[in-house]
Scaffold this motif. Structure first.
Motif, short mmCIF file in Angstrom:
data_model
loop_
_atom_site.label_atom_id
_atom_site.label_comp_id
_atom_site.label_asym_id
_atom_site.label_seq_id
_atom_site.Cartn_x
_atom_site.Cartn_y
_atom_site.Cartn_z
N LEU A 105 -78.03 21.45 -12.99
CA LEU A 105 -78.49 22.74 -12.49
C LEU A 105 -78.56 22.72 -10.97
O LEU A 105 -79.27 21.90 -10.39
CB LEU A 105 -79.87 23.07 -13.07
CG LEU A 105 -80.46 24.41 -12.59
CD1 LEU A 105 -79.65 25.58 -13.13
CD2 LEU A 105 -81.92 24.53 -13.00
N PHE A 106 -77.81 23.62 -10.35
CA PHE A 106 -77.91 23.82 -8.91
C PHE A 106 -78.99 24.88 -8.72
O PHE A 106 -78.78 26.06 -8.97
CB PHE A 106 -76.57 24.29 -8.33
CG PHE A 106 -76.57 24.37 -6.83
CD1 PHE A 106 -76.33 23.25 -6.05
CD2 PHE A 106 -76.83 25.58 -6.18
CE1 PHE A 106 -76.35 23.32 -4.66
CE2 PHE A 106 -76.85 25.66 -4.80
CZ PHE A 106 -76.61 24.53 -4.04
N VAL A 107 -80.15 24.45 -8.27
CA VAL A 107 -81.34 25.31 -8.30
C VAL A 107 -81.22 26.50 -7.34
O VAL A 107 -81.67 27.60 -7.67
CB VAL A 107 -82.59 24.48 -7.98
CG1 VAL A 107 -83.83 25.37 -7.92
CG2 VAL A 107 -82.78 23.39 -9.02
N GLY A 162 -85.65 28.76 -12.14
CA GLY A 162 -85.09 27.46 -12.47
C GLY A 162 -85.51 26.98 -13.84
O GLY A 162 -84.69 26.48 -14.62
N PHE A 163 -86.79 27.15 -14.16
CA PHE A 163 -87.28 26.74 -15.48
C PHE A 163 -86.62 27.58 -16.58
O PHE A 163 -86.28 27.06 -17.65
CB PHE A 163 -88.80 26.87 -15.55
CG PHE A 163 -89.53 25.89 -14.68
CD1 PHE A 163 -89.42 24.53 -14.90
CD2 PHE A 163 -90.34 26.33 -13.65
CE1 PHE A 163 -90.09 23.61 -14.10
CE2 PHE A 163 -91.01 25.43 -12.84
CZ PHE A 163 -90.88 24.06 -13.06
N ALA A 164 -86.43 28.88 -16.31
CA ALA A 164 -85.76 29.73 -17.28
C ALA A 164 -84.32 29.30 -17.49
O ALA A 164 -83.81 29.28 -18.63
CB ALA A 164 -85.81 31.19 -16.81
N PRO A 202 -80.44 17.37 -10.26
CA PRO A 202 -80.31 16.29 -9.27
C PRO A 202 -81.24 16.48 -8.08
O PRO A 202 -81.24 17.55 -7.45
CB PRO A 202 -78.84 16.37 -8.84
CG PRO A 202 -78.16 17.05 -9.99
CD PRO A 202 -79.15 18.03 -10.53
N GLU A 203 -82.03 15.46 -7.77
CA GLU A 203 -82.99 15.57 -6.68
C GLU A 203 -82.31 15.57 -5.31
O GLU A 203 -82.88 16.06 -4.33
CB GLU A 203 -83.99 14.42 -6.75
CG GLU A 203 -84.91 14.48 -7.96
CD GLU A 203 -85.96 13.39 -7.94
OE1 GLU A 203 -86.07 12.69 -6.91
OE2 GLU A 203 -86.68 13.25 -8.94
N ALA A 204 -81.10 15.06 -5.23
CA ALA A 204 -80.43 14.94 -3.94
C ALA A 204 -79.74 16.24 -3.51
O ALA A 204 -79.15 16.29 -2.42
CB ALA A 204 -79.39 13.82 -3.98
N GLN A 205 -79.81 17.27 -4.32
CA GLN A 205 -79.10 18.50 -3.98
C GLN A 205 -79.70 19.16 -2.75
O GLN A 205 -80.89 19.06 -2.48
CB GLN A 205 -79.10 19.47 -5.15
CG GLN A 205 -80.45 19.98 -5.61
CD GLN A 205 -80.30 20.90 -6.82
OE1 GLN A 205 -79.86 22.04 -6.70
NE2 GLN A 205 -80.65 20.37 -7.98
N THR A 206 -78.84 19.87 -2.02
CA THR A 206 -79.24 20.57 -0.80
C THR A 206 -78.71 22.00 -0.87
O THR A 206 -78.16 22.43 -1.87
CB THR A 206 -78.64 19.90 0.44
OG1 THR A 206 -77.20 19.95 0.36
CG2 THR A 206 -79.07 18.44 0.55
N CYS A 207 -78.88 22.73 0.21
CA CYS A 207 -78.27 24.05 0.36
C CYS A 207 -76.77 23.94 0.17
O CYS A 207 -76.14 22.94 0.53
CB CYS A 207 -78.59 24.59 1.75
SG CYS A 207 -77.74 26.13 2.18
#
Length: 264
Positions: A12-14, A26-28, A43-48
């Protein structure tokens, strides 16, 4: 029935706006994806995604951000975003950030090919025809520019909404006309942006619907701000919140039923 062996691994790209302003979306999205038979990771490393830099001509920073996103997400079967804007950036503009002989070009193209907007992924890739959720009331839907014009998202959310118990979809006038946000466009040209969103707000209210839905939080924040400043009672929500039956909390632009400071 989906077996564990056939469950796709989805990242998931938040998106920045969901992370900062509306985590419920995001939860939905996670709920909808899991219900559609996917194994979901965030992924915790995702950015803009780099779209603000790209739209302002800063290709160097956009390229650096693209590399970060590519490296973070390329190991998954699919990248899914609850945003046509971010998904469109990755799918259509990432490859052009790199020269033909740059190794990153092939990696960008590979990620682009497996990048999807949330509702489009559910319907077009996973074959979802109904989410099983209910939402009683009238809704109208705004087609965001990137989702509609870059990704062809129009019928997909309407089909899922039509399959919901209790939902009556009322089309506003010109649902495909821009809301005036356009990311930094609304900052650079506030008077033009304000005029555009005023017209959109009038169309929303004239529809008679009690809830405004869309698939891009940027558009929703912009329209919610103008609607609350007009004293409108129309609730504003991301379509994922309704499809996942997670629309019990305050609407976008409101906290405990009151406009936020930004929306006044």
């Amino acid at each position: 029935m989906t077996t564990p062996a056939t469950r796709p691994k989805v990242a998931l790209f938040v998106t920045c706006l969901v992370d900062l302003f509306r985590p419920t979306v995001g939860f939905a999205a996670v709920k909808l994806l899991e219900d559609a038979g996917c194994d979901v990771e965030v992924p915790e490393a995702q950015t803009c995604c780099g779209q603000p830099a790209y739209n302002n001509g800063d290709r160097a920073d956009a390229r650096d951000l693209a590399k970060q996103v590519i490296a973070t997400f390329e190991g998954y079967d699919h990248l899914v975003a609850p945003s046509g804007s971010c998904a469109g950036m990755i799918r259509h503009h990432y490859p052009d950030l790199f020269e033909r002989d740059d190794p990153w070009r092939a990696r960008a193209e590979a990620l682009a090919a497996k990048t999807h907007e949330l509702v489009s992924f559910l319907t077009d890739q996973r074959g979802v025809t109904a989410t099983g959720a209910a939402h009683h009331g009238t809704v109208t839907y705004h087609d965001s520019c990137s989702g509609l014009r870059e990704l062809g998202i129009h019928d997909q959310p309407r089909r899922l909404l039509a399959a919901m118990d209790g939902v009556e979809l009322i089309e506003m006038k010109d649902p495909d006309v821009c809301c005036g946000f356009g990311g930094t466009f609304s900052v650079k040209y506030p008077e033009i942006s304000g005029t555009i969103v005023d017209k959109k707000a009038v169309a929303v209210e004239a529809s008679g619907a009690t809830t405004l839905l869309a698939g891009d939080l940027g558009c929703l924040l912009n329209m919610a701000g103008r609607l609350t400043r007009r004293g409108s009672k129309v609730a504003v929500r991301h379509v994922a919140e309704v499809l996942a039956e997670m629309a019990d909390g305050p609407a976008i632009g409101r906290g405990a039923g009151e406009p936020t400071e930004d929306a006044r």
